[in-house]
Design an enzyme around this catalytic site. Structure first.
Site, short mmCIF file in Angstrom:
data_model
loop_
_atom_site.label_atom_id
_atom_site.label_comp_id
_atom_site.label_asym_id
_atom_site.label_seq_id
_atom_site.Cartn_x
_atom_site.Cartn_y
_atom_site.Cartn_z
CB SER A 31 34.28 26.88 33.04
OG SER A 31 33.56 27.07 34.12
CG ASP A 147 30.66 35.61 31.68
OD1 ASP A 147 31.07 34.70 32.00
OD2 ASP A 147 29.24 35.52 31.29
CG LEU A 179 25.03 30.17 34.67
CD1 LEU A 179 24.94 28.75 34.58
CD2 LEU A 179 24.41 30.78 35.44
CE LYS A 239 30.11 27.52 34.64
NZ LYS A 239 30.67 28.49 35.70
CD GLU A 356 50.09 51.65 41.00
OE1 GLU A 356 50.51 52.86 41.13
OE2 GLU A 356 48.93 51.44 40.86
CG HIS A 405 59.34 58.12 46.94
ND1 HIS A 405 59.95 58.12 45.83
CD2 HIS A 405 59.08 59.39 47.26
CE1 HIS A 405 60.37 59.18 45.36
NE2 HIS A 405 59.73 60.09 46.11
CG ASP A 413 55.13 63.23 50.30
OD1 ASP A 413 54.71 64.39 50.10
OD2 ASP A 413 55.73 62.75 49.56
#
Length: 615
Positions: A31, A147, A179, A239, A356, A405, A413
């Site tokens: 890699s 990727d 890969l 790779k 988030e 909350h 809710d």
């Protein structure tokens, strides 16, 4: 460097990646080898960085999002003269700075911990936001992605946010080596598939052969000249590039090369090229921090104030006194009350919309540049970003997170909006601080205290109004608690926090009328917990009853239990918590149904002391 020198540097980075992994007997050299030319061109021709001064405000920032390719990063550090060859070969050893995945706790040139894929680009967005909107300088942010990690949704949260903010100081380099860990990636070498996606989010894209150093050099130059939008350089690579036995072959991810010596010889042998990395431009200090007195809001005893309101007012006041405080929110600032800060300090407020993961990542990026972020959303929704919180802790990032909350007390809710796991989640994070105030003055004091703490800090706030229990001059040290009722005749200790504190006090009053004395502790600091006070209460009363608007696993009850895990006798411990799946009901009905209101507390104590109450 010219093209010949860049090619040689790329080969050196490959060789050193192979050597490091061979010395460790593990790692990800293939890699690293695919991205070696991409790194060589960046390091030699485009990065502006003073390795002797990693905090230099003019430094460009580089983030290795594909953190498993750490041998490449360390090889680059060696080429820049930041580490020597002896240290390079300590890769993955006990005590070495060169961990399997890089972290800033160990190395000053690492911006953020990576290794959980899909996080580098979102954090880079935060770093770029700091440069663009706060520091207002011209440093660049470069992030090298794999990727495979583009399958993560967090990458596309980052892509959209970067384009929305016109972060032309951000360049993503995508190492498209085809890969993944177990085989081909979703799109293989189809650069156009990736380009269409980035373009749809508003990015400028450049497609290149990632092993053509001249083409890569031109692509980086194009990124530098692009204005008004971020750039993605999409590089087709192989790779294991350069070694026939492993090049573009499956089944070799995360393994040292079968014959390292032969591979090194095939790559032309070891080299010792040194790169004179471009110096950063002279610039002013990172940012001028305006400091002054912080005039926190004050409330009188008996007033009815929601702790979420107190949070917003206190944060705005903190922003008045401290110019390094910034706020982020996930498109619920009218509910979390972060809107109070946004109205007072719009230049330091970041709307992250309903993303988030990106919100927490941006907070980490901002913190890396010296800012003090407060990021808020519903407590329930912060669970989405737990991996980012976990990795922020690995980074040693100083981030304040606020969940509003919380619990069944929000009422109608229903359970999808109720944070009932958040205390457990944040307590489990390494070296975290978890705070749960019960009234407005306590909230304000704790909001201010959080700014001076290290690591991950979490504050839990409530939706509904609650009585102000403490005077405005009361102090609440982190790690402390407050004993609100106490006598020599106490038979049980009630341990409460947040919305259950008024319920515990009401229960204590009712029990007192029936001749049952109980102690009441407000355990506002859930982590670190006040062991001394809890141990004294256990010694005096023999029984602790915890009351929490949270699931029984991992919350207040477990925090109390932790005070007795030192070998001493554990007292009788009873827990009242949310044990069923709530529905929709009023807040009072919810507390009663969960068995954590004053009536339920009093009934539980009565059973515990085995007294029948005659009415």
């Amino acid at each position: 460097m010219n093209s010949g020198e860049l090619t040689e540097l790329g080969q050196q980075l490959r060789v050193d990646s192979v050597r490091a992994a061979a010395a460790a007997g593990s790692g990800h050299p293939t890699s690293s080898m695919s991205a070696a030319d991409l790194m060589a061109v960046l390091l030699a021709n485009h990065l502006r960085y003073d390795f002797d001064r990693p905090a230099h405000p003019g430094n460009d920032r580089f983030i290795l999002s594909k953190g498993h390719a750490s041998p490449l990063l360390y090889a680059a550090f060696k080429a820049a003269g930041a580490i020597d060859d002896e240290e390079l070969l300590t890769f993955r050893e006990l005590g070495s700075r060169l961990e399997g995945h890089p972290t800033p706790r160990r190395l000053p040139w690492v911006e953020t911990a990576t290794g959980s894929l899909g996080q580098g680009l979102p954090v880079a967005v935060g770093v770029a936001l700091a440069g663009k909107r706060l520091d207002r300088d011209d440093h660049r942010v470069w992030v090298l992605c794999g990727d495979s990690e583009l399958a993560e949704g967090s990458v596309w949260e980052a892509a959209e946010h970067a384009a929305h903010e016109h972060l032309d100081n951000l360049t993503a380099i995508i190492d498209v080596n085809r890969l993944g860990q177990r085989g081909p990636t979703r799109h293989g070498h189809d650069l156009d598939a990736y380009a269409r996606r980035f373009q749809a989010f508003g990015w400028h894209t450049v497609e290149v052969d990632g092993h053509d150093v001249d083409a890569v050099d031109r692509a980086y130059g194009e990124a530098l000249s692009t204005k008004g939008q971020p750039t993605a350089v999409l590089a087709r690579t192989l790779k294991g590039k350069g070694v026939e036995a492993v090049e573009d072959r499956e089944g070799l991810h995360g393994k040292p090369l079968p014959d390292a010596d032969e591979a090194i010889a095939e790559l032309g042998g070891p080299r010792d090229l040194r790169v004179e990395v471009h110096e950063p431009p002279t610039t002013r200090m990172l940012h001028a921090v305006r400091t002054g007195p912080v005039e926190l809001p004050r409330w009188e005893r008996g007033e009815e104030v929601a702790t979420r309101d107190a949070y917003g007012r206190a944060l705005a006041a903190l922003g008045d006194g401290r110019g390094d405080v910034v706020a982020l929110d996930g498109e619920v600032s009218d509910s979390t009350r972060a809107e109070f800060f946004a109205k007072e300090h719009p230049e330091r407020f970041f709307e992250c919309y309903i993303a988030e993961q990106q919100m927490v990542a941006a907070a980490v990026g901002l913190a890396s540049r010296g800012w003090v972020p407060y990021a808020s959303s519903f407590a329930a929704f912060l669970t989405r970003a737990h991996d980012f919180v976990r990795m922020a802790s690995v980074s040693g990032a100083g981030v304040n997170l606020v969940g509003s909350h919380a619990g069944v007390a929000i009422g109608q809710d229903g359970p999808s909006q109720m944070g009932l796991e958040d205390l457990a989640m944040f307590r489990a994070v390494h070296d975290s601080t978890v705070l749960y105030p019960c009234d407005a003055n306590q909230t304000a004091q704790l909001v201010a205290a959080m700014a001076g703490l290290d690591g991950i800090r979490y504050l839990r706030t409530s939706r509904g109004k609650s009585p102000v229990v403490y005077g405005p001059d009361e102090r609440f040290p982190v790690g402390g608690s407050k004993v609100l009722r106490s006598s020599a005749e106490d038979r049980v200790t009630l341990v409460a926090a947040g919305v259950t504190v008024p319920e515990a006090l009401a229960a204590a009053d009712a029990l007192d009328r029936d001749g049952i004395r109980v102690r009441v502790i407000d355990l506002y600091s859930v982590k670190p917990v006040d062991r001394a006070t809890l141990r004294q209460a256990a010694e005096d009363t023999g029984c602790l009853l915890t009351v929490e608007d949270h699931h029984q696993e991992g919350g207040l009850g477990d925090a109390v239990l932790d005070a007795f895990l030192d070998g001493r006798p554990v007292p009788r411990l009873v827990r009242l918590a949310v044990r069923t799946m709530p529905g929709s009901a009023s807040p009072a009905e919810q507390l009663h149904a969960a068995g954590i209101d004053a009536e339920s507390i009093a009934a539980s104590v009565t059973l515990l002391v085995e007294q029948a109450v005659v009415r």
